[in-house]
Design a protein around this motif. Structure first.
Motif, PDB file in Angstrom:
ATOM      1  N   LEU B 103      -1.954 -26.307   3.357  1.00  0.00           N
ATOM      2  CA  LEU B 103      -3.144 -27.075   3.004  1.00  0.00           C
ATOM      3  C   LEU B 103      -3.500 -26.731   1.568  1.00  0.00           C
ATOM      4  O   LEU B 103      -3.417 -25.576   1.174  1.00  0.00           O
ATOM      5  N   CYS B 104      -3.878 -27.717   0.812  1.00  0.00           N
ATOM      6  CA  CYS B 104      -4.361 -27.438  -0.533  1.00  0.00           C
ATOM      7  C   CYS B 104      -5.840 -27.772  -0.578  1.00  0.00           C
ATOM      8  O   CYS B 104      -6.258 -28.812  -0.084  1.00  0.00           O
ATOM      9  N   ARG B 105      -6.597 -26.848  -1.119  1.00  0.00           N
ATOM     10  CA  ARG B 105      -8.048 -27.005  -1.172  1.00  0.00           C
ATOM     11  C   ARG B 105      -8.522 -26.643  -2.563  1.00  0.00           C
ATOM     12  O   ARG B 105      -7.926 -25.785  -3.222  1.00  0.00           O
ATOM     13  N   GLN B 106      -9.616 -27.282  -2.959  1.00  0.00           N
ATOM     14  CA  GLN B 106     -10.192 -26.926  -4.248  1.00  0.00           C
ATOM     15  C   GLN B 106     -11.623 -26.461  -4.053  1.00  0.00           C
ATOM     16  O   GLN B 106     -12.257 -26.776  -3.044  1.00  0.00           O
ATOM     17  N   ALA B 107     -12.106 -25.709  -5.025  1.00  0.00           N
ATOM     18  CA  ALA B 107     -13.501 -25.264  -4.968  1.00  0.00           C
ATOM     19  C   ALA B 107     -14.026 -25.172  -6.378  1.00  0.00           C
ATOM     20  O   ALA B 107     -13.268 -25.042  -7.332  1.00  0.00           O
ATOM     21  N   ASP B 108     -15.350 -25.265  -6.481  1.00  0.00           N
ATOM     22  CA  ASP B 108     -15.944 -25.114  -7.799  1.00  0.00           C
ATOM     23  C   ASP B 108     -16.080 -23.648  -8.176  1.00  0.00           C
ATOM     24  O   ASP B 108     -16.176 -23.315  -9.341  1.00  0.00           O
ATOM     25  N   ALA B 109     -16.103 -22.797  -7.177  1.00  0.00           N
ATOM     26  CA  ALA B 109     -16.047 -21.360  -7.454  1.00  0.00           C
ATOM     27  C   ALA B 109     -15.090 -20.735  -6.451  1.00  0.00           C
ATOM     28  O   ALA B 109     -15.051 -21.128  -5.289  1.00  0.00           O
ATOM     29  N   LEU B 110     -14.342 -19.791  -6.949  1.00  0.00           N
ATOM     30  CA  LEU B 110     -13.339 -19.140  -6.120  1.00  0.00           C
ATOM     31  C   LEU B 110     -13.650 -17.647  -6.147  1.00  0.00           C
ATOM     32  O   LEU B 110     -13.840 -17.073  -7.230  1.00  0.00           O
ATOM     33  N   ILE B 111     -13.739 -17.051  -4.971  1.00  0.00           N
ATOM     34  CA  ILE B 111     -14.007 -15.611  -4.917  1.00  0.00           C
ATOM     35  C   ILE B 111     -12.790 -14.934  -4.288  1.00  0.00           C
ATOM     36  O   ILE B 111     -12.454 -15.205  -3.130  1.00  0.00           O
ATOM     37  N   ILE B 112     -12.124 -14.112  -5.070  1.00  0.00           N
ATOM     38  CA  ILE B 112     -10.916 -13.451  -4.583  1.00  0.00           C
ATOM     39  C   ILE B 112     -11.309 -12.061  -4.088  1.00  0.00           C
ATOM     40  O   ILE B 112     -11.819 -11.239  -4.852  1.00  0.00           O
ATOM     41  N   ALA B 113     -11.118 -11.853  -2.809  1.00  0.00           N
ATOM     42  CA  ALA B 113     -11.515 -10.588  -2.184  1.00  0.00           C
ATOM     43  C   ALA B 113     -10.389 -10.150  -1.261  1.00  0.00           C
ATOM     44  O   ALA B 113     -10.558 -10.016  -0.059  1.00  0.00           O
ATOM     45  N   THR B 114      -9.236  -9.959  -1.869  1.00  0.00           N
ATOM     46  CA  THR B 114      -8.018  -9.725  -1.099  1.00  0.00           C
ATOM     47  C   THR B 114      -7.776  -8.260  -0.776  1.00  0.00           C
ATOM     48  O   THR B 114      -6.793  -7.929  -0.121  1.00  0.00           O
ATOM     49  N   GLY B 115      -8.666  -7.372  -1.282  1.00  0.00           N
ATOM     50  CA  GLY B 115      -8.556  -5.980  -0.869  1.00  0.00           C
ATOM     51  C   GLY B 115      -7.428  -5.225  -1.537  1.00  0.00           C
ATOM     52  O   GLY B 115      -7.127  -5.437  -2.711  1.00  0.00           O
ATOM     53  N   ALA B 116      -6.783  -4.384  -0.756  1.00  0.00           N
ATOM     54  CA  ALA B 116      -5.824  -3.440  -1.319  1.00  0.00           C
ATOM     55  C   ALA B 116      -4.620  -3.312  -0.404  1.00  0.00           C
ATOM     56  O   ALA B 116      -4.639  -3.765   0.734  1.00  0.00           O
ATOM     57  N   SER B 117      -3.590  -2.700  -0.934  1.00  0.00           N
ATOM     58  CA  SER B 117      -2.450  -2.345  -0.086  1.00  0.00           C
ATOM     59  C   SER B 117      -2.171  -0.858  -0.247  1.00  0.00           C
ATOM     60  O   SER B 117      -2.574  -0.253  -1.236  1.00  0.00           O
ATOM     61  N   GLU B 118      -1.482  -0.309   0.729  1.00  0.00           N
ATOM     62  CA  GLU B 118      -1.223   1.130   0.704  1.00  0.00           C
ATOM     63  C   GLU B 118      -0.097   1.483  -0.259  1.00  0.00           C
ATOM     64  O   GLU B 118       0.921   0.796  -0.304  1.00  0.00           O
ATOM     65  N   ASN B 119      -0.285   2.560  -0.975  1.00  0.00           N
ATOM     66  CA  ASN B 119       0.789   3.067  -1.836  1.00  0.00           C
ATOM     67  C   ASN B 119       1.829   3.793  -0.983  1.00  0.00           C
ATOM     68  O   ASN B 119       1.534   4.280   0.092  1.00  0.00           O
ATOM     69  N   MET B 120       3.016   3.834  -1.533  1.00  0.00           N
ATOM     70  CA  MET B 120       4.096   4.555  -0.873  1.00  0.00           C
ATOM     71  C   MET B 120       4.579   5.668  -1.795  1.00  0.00           C
ATOM     72  O   MET B 120       4.433   5.571  -3.012  1.00  0.00           O
ATOM     73  N   VAL B 121       5.137   6.700  -1.233  1.00  0.00           N
ATOM     74  CA  VAL B 121       5.872   7.674  -2.042  1.00  0.00           C
ATOM     75  C   VAL B 121       7.266   7.746  -1.440  1.00  0.00           C
ATOM     76  O   VAL B 121       7.447   7.471  -0.251  1.00  0.00           O
ATOM     77  N   ASN B 122       8.227   8.075  -2.284  1.00  0.00           N
ATOM     78  CA  ASN B 122       9.566   8.184  -1.715  1.00  0.00           C
ATOM     79  C   ASN B 122      10.062   9.618  -1.775  1.00  0.00           C
ATOM     80  O   ASN B 122       9.816  10.337  -2.734  1.00  0.00           O
ATOM     81  N   PHE B 123      10.694  10.014  -0.708  1.00  0.00           N
ATOM     82  CA  PHE B 123      11.294  11.342  -0.569  1.00  0.00           C
ATOM     83  C   PHE B 123      12.499  11.123   0.333  1.00  0.00           C
ATOM     84  O   PHE B 123      12.582  10.077   0.997  1.00  0.00           O
ATOM     85  N   PRO B 124      13.434  12.026   0.340  1.00  0.00           N
ATOM     86  CA  PRO B 124      14.586  11.791   1.213  1.00  0.00           C
ATOM     87  C   PRO B 124      14.124  11.546   2.647  1.00  0.00           C
ATOM     88  O   PRO B 124      13.332  12.323   3.181  1.00  0.00           O
ATOM     89  N   GLY B 125      14.570  10.450   3.201  1.00  0.00           N
ATOM     90  CA  GLY B 125      14.195  10.118   4.569  1.00  0.00           C
ATOM     91  C   GLY B 125      12.978   9.219   4.683  1.00  0.00           C
ATOM     92  O   GLY B 125      12.550   8.898   5.794  1.00  0.00           O
ATOM     93  N   TRP B 126      12.451   8.757   3.531  1.00  0.00           N
ATOM     94  CA  TRP B 126      11.195   7.992   3.606  1.00  0.00           C
ATOM     95  C   TRP B 126      11.356   6.636   4.261  1.00  0.00           C
ATOM     96  O   TRP B 126      10.375   6.033   4.668  1.00  0.00           O
ATOM     97  N   THR B 127      12.596   6.180   4.402  1.00  0.00           N
ATOM     98  CA  THR B 127      12.777   4.868   5.022  1.00  0.00           C
ATOM     99  C   THR B 127      13.042   4.976   6.531  1.00  0.00           C
ATOM    100  O   THR B 127      13.266   3.972   7.185  1.00  0.00           O
ATOM    101  N   LEU B 128      13.024   6.189   7.060  1.00  0.00           N
ATOM    102  CA  LEU B 128      13.248   6.352   8.500  1.00  0.00           C
ATOM    103  C   LEU B 128      12.088   5.761   9.299  1.00  0.00           C
ATOM    104  O   LEU B 128      10.928   5.888   8.891  1.00  0.00           O
ATOM    105  N   PRO B 129      12.391   5.145  10.441  1.00  0.00           N
ATOM    106  CA  PRO B 129      11.294   4.769  11.343  1.00  0.00           C
ATOM    107  C   PRO B 129      10.492   6.026  11.697  1.00  0.00           C
ATOM    108  O   PRO B 129      11.069   7.080  11.962  1.00  0.00           O
ATOM    109  N   GLY B 130       9.192   5.901  11.676  1.00  0.00           N
ATOM    110  CA  GLY B 130       8.344   7.077  11.901  1.00  0.00           C
ATOM    111  C   GLY B 130       7.605   7.463  10.636  1.00  0.00           C
ATOM    112  O   GLY B 130       6.652   8.235  10.691  1.00  0.00           O
ATOM    113  N   VAL B 131       8.042   6.919   9.498  1.00  0.00           N
ATOM    114  CA  VAL B 131       7.273   7.101   8.267  1.00  0.00           C
ATOM    115  C   VAL B 131       6.458   5.823   8.094  1.00  0.00           C
ATOM    116  O   VAL B 131       7.021   4.726   8.070  1.00  0.00           O
TER     117      VAL B 131
END
Lengths: 375, 525, 107
Positions: B103-131
């Motif tokens: 759907l495409c919609r227009q507005a006269d004012a747009l409020i972007i409130a998309t929040g945040a995402s979690e940071n990652m760190v990498n270490f050996p094994g960081w891609t294992l299920p359970g991390v």
């Protein structure tokens, strides 16, 4: 303030500038490349569908395409020490109506006259080559020696290899003016310094026009918007380069990676608003409808990215690759009009010949800058 | 193309608050959220919020979420769920994926409130299920009722890491360690103390060396860091865990702002790549606003205020509010925001090292490193007054913006700061005001840092949020602030009340000499 | 920012170079470091050359990690690096779904 001198000064760090730099340093010249953006290959080099094709080309630039495909592309990955993902598995240009087939027919005849191996095939023959094609395809032109490559990798591979061989690259440095000294193009004033070259090559895409204007030259270039879609990686489906007579999309599946890349047109590219090239919601949707009409089995493949870029569309849609007799020492390569990638290695090589030997090994007369004659 | 007065992207605390403000002023407002449930992170934030009454302090995040949704519905806001905004284009055109179409919609004012995402760190094994991200673990537990694992290592001791650790304990997981590369615990001392007294050890100046396992995490090795943040040879320690939760910060989810052509900056003080905004949250593109974490990571309380400001400003832009009205209303919101942005953990305090509170009390270094106050440090704070009979001991020792304890006390025994806006001062207990031992302060304290103590009787009333609740007469163990076992304890009272909002008051009896130390009750196995 | 793309010294292998950085495209720290020392100095160039951050998550997971590596190798602060360009769709969308949008502006 930077003050640097080289045998050859190249304005534009796109694939043409990078390829020219590579062949020139390989030929023993010292080279400086100035790129106005921070990133190498920011213009059309990173915003195209990766076609390495001969079919469908204007006869004036066809010899360059044929030369590149015969002599350069097959060994380019080895030469540049980088997999540029060159895949020579043919090009299908598809038609869905009789009128479209007539367009393909006419292009095919012209190409055959130039010595290219290309022929018209039926819809069923096309489906034998590419079983994913829908029944809507009535026929196609088929050029088995065409193919595709990865333009991002190829551009950066030329850059990397030229740099390894000693070419100096300065990015984030916008050339502003070309100046002459005693009747010879000699220096370039840029945002952060002045650069001097025995020869100056202008390969700055759309930016070429205002730069050439600074030495009293003009090339009729206009911006036209090209949008591109990329899919997620999927299992290998087909290796051919694709195009359509309707020119609604073109593209291929990356041989190494599995993603599809599609160049798309919306019909409004000539009146896109100026400034940063922005993709639009409508164009991506229109392109998906077009593509699915040819390839229904791509329905569930996900688009993960789209982007837009400016083509430096020349008045007659073929490039200008030319010395300027009016300004000795100045060489230009611009106006690739959205189909420069496939011929860019050949253009780089020809530019190096023009600098080193004084003339190209292919006849480029029809690509001269003074060919534009008013009616 | 369908047009709205205001389109809000994101139905979290900022987006909903913005929508409510704008809709209440008569604007036609739609909110799009890609999730199946609205509320952003609020519905998994089952802890009580900090701040003061105007910030909805001592109310749990999920409750705040419900209130916001009710307000949005009452104001006529159209909230569309499972609606992923996939792009923002020229002229404030928004493309939204809803089910099988765009759907495409227009507005006269747009409020972007998309929040945040979690940071990652990498270490050996960081891609294992359970991390997994701590926020993801929180979603599993609090929204889906699924335990992320049995034995958890939590990396990161900021408030997210501490709060999630506590919730993991509530869910019945064992938190084997909270590890942080910094020499200090990053989050509030009261949050750290809450889990330390349950026996969770902190490893500051430590990092993960590797995750072990073939098909999933079966263990982890941590190591101590020297001053150059290199692992000290021989300091490696093996931990038997099956899950590693990463709470290493959040990044603003600001891609849509960049797509919309807003001027952006990479600002470490705002935790990443954010749009430049003015006082009203308006970006460089007129009529496009950003509110909440997308324009800089903060607490949900701050996000709600930023949302309100953006909603008001959008209303002004569209002629539903005069500039004077806007400025008057925004000034109120700004005061609320300013009071939240105080104290040693405020955005403006990042990178500073504090050694004392503004009152001049020395900060507990043990709390900063190990997560608990020692018995000897305790008496330095104004909330800790050893009086006769039953009275509160307020183990609140850092300047954080919070004052529900003051509002909770019917006898005004507790003061926080000399003025209403000063909410980061340490609470002061006045024994002369006649404390009745009602326990309302114990339940109201979002940091669970208040205990009722009767030294003579050896009775301690503590906040308790674990199920099943112990029964009166039950025998168990009293744990100290560090989580060490101190002595036997008997449950002498269990109080629950609506006003406590699920913070139960557990009264235990211990030998009188342990009344100053016993701070948690461990049920007999 | 102007980049005089001079020599920053050759690539020296590090013990943790086999650490995966970009999960979607399976790019290791060593591949990224090697490319940087070969003249790929911007985040965008690395994306285009190695495909870091070009997979399904579009760099949401590894963006910071790649940035930190580049900053360290070039000796600058991560905040100084020119960010990558945002692209739509910010969530992957099936072609059949994207095709179902016939809306026009001014209509």
């Amino acid at each position: 303030m930077v003050n640097k001198t080289a045998d050859v000064l190249i304005i534009g760090g796109g694939i043409v500038g990078c390829a020219a730099a590579y062949y020139l340093v390989k030929g023993g010249c010292s080279v400086i490349v100035l790129e106005k953006e921070e990133t190498i290959g920011s213009g059309g080099s990173s915003r195209n569908g990766g076609g390495v094709r001969q079919s469908g080309r204007d006869p004036r630039e066809l010899p360059l395409a044929m030369h590149g495909i015969k002599n350069i592309w097959p060994t380019l990955s080895a030469e540049l020490d980088c997999d540029v993902e060159y895949c020579q598995k043919g090009n299908l240009r598809l038609g869905q109506t009789e009128a479209q087939l007539r367009i393909l027919e006419s292009l095919t005849q012209k190409a055959v006259a130039c010595g290219l191996e290309v022929r018209m095939i039926s819809g069923d023959e096309a489906r034998q080559i590419n079983p994913y094609l829908s029944e809507a395809v009535l026929g196609a032109s088929w050029c088995p020696t065409d193919g595709h490559a990865n333009p991002l990798a190829a551009t950066l591979a030329f850059y990397r290899q030229a740099r390894r061989l000693g070419a100096v690259f300065i990015s984030g440095e916008a050339a502003q003016e070309i100046r002459q000294s005693k009747g010879q193009a000699r220096t370039v004033t840029a945002a952060h310094g002045v650069y001097e070259g025995g020869t100056i090559i202008v390969a700055a895409g759309l930016g070429s026009r205002p730069l050439l204007n600074t030495v009293g030259l003009d090339v009729p270039l206009q911006p036209a918007l090209l949008e591109t879609l990329v899919t997620e990686a999927v299992a290998e489906m087909f290796p051919q380069m694709l195009g359509t007579a309707a020119a609604d999309f073109y593209g291929h599946q990356s041989a190494r990676h599995g993603s599809f890349i599609f160049g798309i047109t919306s019909g409004y590219e000539f009146c896109a608003r100026p400034g940063f090239p922005r993709s639009s919601a409508a164009a991506a949707s229109a392109a998906c409808r077009s593509i699915l009409a040819y390839f229904p089995s791509l329905a569930d493949v996900k688009i993960i990215r789209s982007w837009a870029g400016w083509m430096d569309d020349c008045a007659d849609h073929v490039p200008v690759i030319s010395f300027a007799a009016e300004v000795p020492g100045l060489l230009m390569a611009c106006g690739f009009s959205g189909h420069g990638f496939g011929i860019s290695p050949a253009v780089g090589e020809l530019l190096s010949e023009m600098v080193i030997a004084g003339r190209p090994s292919l006849d480029l007369t029809e690509l001269r800058h003074d060919r534009f004659v008013m009616k | 193309m369908k047009r709205y007065d205001v389109l809000v992207v994101g139905a979290g605390p900022a987006g909903l608050s913005a929508a409510v403000e704008a809709a209440r002023l008569g604007l036609r407002v739609a909110v799009y959220d890609e999730n199946a449930r609205p509320g952003g992170q609020l519905f998994k934030q089952i802890h009580k919020f900090f701040g003061s009454r105007e910030h909805k302090a001592k109310i749990r995040g999920n409750k705040i979420g419900e209130e916001l949704l009710q307000e949005a519905a009452a104001a006529g806001v159209e909230v569309m769920l499972n609606a992923a905004v996939i792009g923002v284009f020229a002229e404030k055109e928004v493309a939204v994926r809803v089910n099988e179409q765009i759907l495409c919609r227009q507005a006269d004012a747009l409020i972007i409130a998309t929040g945040a995402s979690e940071n990652m760190v990498n270490f050996p094994g960081w891609t294992l299920p359970g991390v997994l991200g701590a926020g993801a673990a929180q979603t599993m537990m609090n929204l889906h009722g699924v335990k992320p694992g049995e034995r958890i290592l939590l990396l990161g001791s900021g408030n997210v890491g501490l709060v999630v650790s506590y919730q993991l304990l509530q869910a019945g997981c064992a938190v084997v360690a909270v590890v942080d590369a910094l020499p200090r615990i990053g989050g509030y001392g009261v949050h750290a103390a809450k889990i330390a007294r349950c026996g969770v050890p902190f490893y500051t100046s430590h990092t993960i060396v590797r995750a072990e396992g073939v098909n999933q995490v079966t263990g982890a090795v941590i190591g101590e860091l020297d001053k150059d943040r290199k692992i000290i040879p021989g300091s490696e320690k093996h931990l038997a865990v099956d899950t590693i939760c990463l709470a290493v910060g959040l990044s603003p989810l600001s891609l849509l702002c960049a797509l919309a052509g807003c001027a952006m900056e990479d600002n470490p003080a705002k935790s990443g790549y954010v749009p430049l905004v003015n006082r009203y949250g308006e970006t460089s593109v007129a009529g496009i606003f950003a509110a909440g974490d997308v324009s800089g990571i903060e607490e949900a309380s701050a996000a709600m205020i930023e949302g309100r400001i953006a909603g008001l400003a959008a209303a002004q832009r569209l002629g539903f509010l005069t500039q004077e009205d806007l400025d008057a209303r925004v000034a109120v919101q700004e005061r609320a925001l300013a009071s939240l942005r105080q104290g040693m953990f405020a955005p403006g305090s990042r990178g500073q090292t504090f050694t004392a509170t503004t009152e001049g009390c020395p900060l507990s270094q043990n709390l900063l490193r190990q997560g608990y106050l020692t018995d000897t440090e305790l008496s330095a704070y104004p909330g800790v007054v050893w009086a006769e009979g039953l009275h509160p001991i307020i183990e609140c020792t850092q300047n954080i913006p919070c004052n529900p304890c003051r509002d909770a006390c019917p006898k005004q025994c507790i003061t926080v700061g000399a003025t209403a806006g000063q909410i980061t001062a340490l609470p002061i207990f006045d024994a002369q005001k006649g404390c009745t031992g009602c326990g309302l302060c114990v339940a109201a304290c979002s940091g669970q840092a208040i205990f009722l103590v009767d030294e003579e009787a050896g009775e301690i009333t503590l906040p308790y949020e674990f199920l099943p609740l112990p029964q009166k007469g039950e025998q168990g163990l009293a744990l100290g602030r560090s989580g060490q076992e101190i002595c036997a304890a008997e449950v002498v009272d269990v109080k629950t009340a609506k006003v406590f909002d699920q913070t139960n008051l557990l009264t235990i009896r211990v030998p009188v000499q342990y009344a100053r130390q016993a701070r948690f009750f461990r049920r007999a196995p | 920012m102007m980049l005089e793309r001079g020599d920053i010294g050759g690539y020296i292998p590090a013990p943790d170079d086999d650490l995966l950085v970009c999960r979607c495209e399976e790019i290791s720290q060593g591949e990224i470091r090697r490319a940087i020392h070969d003249g790929l100095f911007t985040l965008t160039e690395l994306r285009r050359f190695l495909r870091t951050g070009m997979g399904l998550c579009q760099g949401q997971t590894c963006g910071r990690l790649v940035k930190a590596i580049v900053a360290k190798e070039l000796g600058v602060s991560p905040a100084e690096l020119e960010p990558i360009t945002a692209r739509s769709p910010v969530r992957p969308v099936e072609m059949r779904v994207l095709a179902r949008n016939q809306e026009q502006k001014n209509g």
